[in-house]
Design a protein around this motif. Structure first.
Motif, mmCIF file in Angstrom:
data_model
loop_
_atom_site.group_PDB
_atom_site.id
_atom_site.type_symbol
_atom_site.label_atom_id
_atom_site.label_comp_id
_atom_site.label_asym_id
_atom_site.label_seq_id
_atom_site.Cartn_x
_atom_site.Cartn_y
_atom_site.Cartn_z
ATOM 1 N N ILE A 1 -3.125 -0.184 -2.958
ATOM 2 C CA ILE A 1 -3.053 0.572 -1.709
ATOM 3 C C ILE A 1 -2.582 1.971 -2.072
ATOM 4 C CG2 ILE A 1 -2.005 0.697 0.568
ATOM 5 C CD1 ILE A 1 -1.509 -2.340 0.324
ATOM 6 N N ASP A 2 -3.367 2.970 -1.731
ATOM 7 C CA ASP A 2 -3.080 4.333 -2.173
ATOM 8 C C ASP A 2 -2.524 5.227 -1.063
ATOM 9 O OD1 ASP A 2 -5.339 4.447 -0.679
ATOM 10 O OD2 ASP A 2 -6.580 5.473 -2.159
ATOM 11 N N GLY A 3 -1.835 4.651 -0.113
ATOM 12 C CA GLY A 3 -1.203 5.442 0.932
ATOM 13 C C GLY A 3 -1.840 5.261 2.298
ATOM 14 N N SER A 4 -2.935 4.524 2.361
ATOM 15 C CA SER A 4 -3.628 4.308 3.630
ATOM 16 C C SER A 4 -2.887 3.272 4.470
ATOM 17 C CB SER A 4 -5.060 3.844 3.351
ATOM 18 O OG SER A 4 -5.640 3.324 4.519
ATOM 19 N N VAL A 5 -2.569 3.646 5.706
ATOM 20 C CA VAL A 5 -1.878 2.719 6.604
ATOM 21 C C VAL A 5 -2.792 1.536 6.944
ATOM 22 C CG1 VAL A 5 -0.830 2.485 8.895
ATOM 23 C CG2 VAL A 5 -0.409 4.537 7.537
ATOM 24 N N GLY A 6 -4.079 1.786 7.095
ATOM 25 C CA GLY A 6 -5.022 0.716 7.399
ATOM 26 C C GLY A 6 -5.105 -0.301 6.273
ATOM 27 N N ALA A 7 -5.124 0.182 5.024
ATOM 28 C CA ALA A 7 -5.167 -0.728 3.873
ATOM 29 C C ALA A 7 -3.887 -1.545 3.793
ATOM 30 C CB ALA A 7 -5.387 0.058 2.587
ATOM 31 N N MET A 8 -2.760 -0.918 4.092
ATOM 32 C CA MET A 8 -1.489 -1.643 4.077
ATOM 33 C C MET A 8 -1.474 -2.703 5.173
ATOM 34 S SD MET A 8 1.468 -2.346 2.865
ATOM 35 C CE MET A 8 2.068 -1.062 1.789
ATOM 36 N N LEU A 9 -1.952 -2.356 6.358
ATOM 37 C CA LEU A 9 -1.983 -3.314 7.464
ATOM 38 C C LEU A 9 -2.912 -4.481 7.141
ATOM 39 C CD1 LEU A 9 -1.063 -4.016 10.332
ATOM 40 C CD2 LEU A 9 -3.005 -2.681 11.181
#
Length: 196
Positions: free
Chosen positions: A66-74
């Motif tokens: 995960i490179d900082g994307s909130v969507g990827a983290m979610l």
């Protein structure tokens, strides 16, 4: 002349260095290598050994970064949540299969308390049934055991990223999984168990 001899003679005086000079040159050489290792050349990030809220994290595999994307983290948190729910369900499934295929369970009740009282205790006794090492049931249990252990280590390693969001996903998934599946495995009293 090899690298070590070059370091030994390279003091500017032509004389071998003293122990302190040799140590400082070795430290400088090592710090140069350390800078190279921790630089962005290897596209690796240092693992933080404390709880953090960063949205930059690698989960289990190099490709799951995960490179900082909130969507990827979610999305990752949702996937981890369901992995933890599945883990709790798998534990109950294995116990259920074991009870059905190997262990003969009998229940009996007996009155407790003063005479004439209506309180009863349900007890559970276990007797070994048709357990065999070369059986389909035992093979299935073995495969499910491997899957269960693998998922448990995955969840442990995810928790050890110290990323608060991922830790919350693991904890909530385990809690919801136990709530959904755990009620099926409650035992009131096991007379073979002496430590309550």
């Amino acid at each position: 002349m090899d690298h070590n001899n070059h370091m030994m003679m390279d003091t500017g005086t032509g004389m071998p260095p003293t122990a302190g000079e040799n140590m400082s040159m070795t430290t400088m050489d090592m710090s140069g290598h350390l800078d190279h290792i921790t630089s962005g050349d290897h596209s690796g990030t240092m693992m933080m050994m404390y709880f953090h809220f960063s949205t930059k994290v690698t989960i289990l595999f190099k490709e799951w970064t995960i490179d900082g994307s909130v969507g990827a983290m979610l999305g990752s948190c949702i996937a981890i949540f369901f992995l933890a729910v599945f883990y709790e369900g798998l534990k109950v499934l294995r116990e259920s299969l074991l009870r059905k295929n190997v262990v003969n369970v009998r229940y009996s009740s007996m009155p407790v308390g003063k005479q004439g009282g209506s309180d009863t205790v349900l007890t559970e006794t276990h007797g070994h049934g048709r357990a065999r090492i070369l059986s389909l049931a035992h093979l299935l249990q073995s495969v499910l055991h491997v899957v269960q252990i693998t998922i448990s280590y995955f969840l442990m390693l995810i928790f050890m990223t110290y990323n608060v969001w991922l830790c919350i996903a693991v904890a909530l998934g385990a809690g919801v999984g136990y709530f959904v599946f755990g009620w099926k495995k409650t035992v009131i009293v096991d007379i073979n168990e002496h430590c309550h």
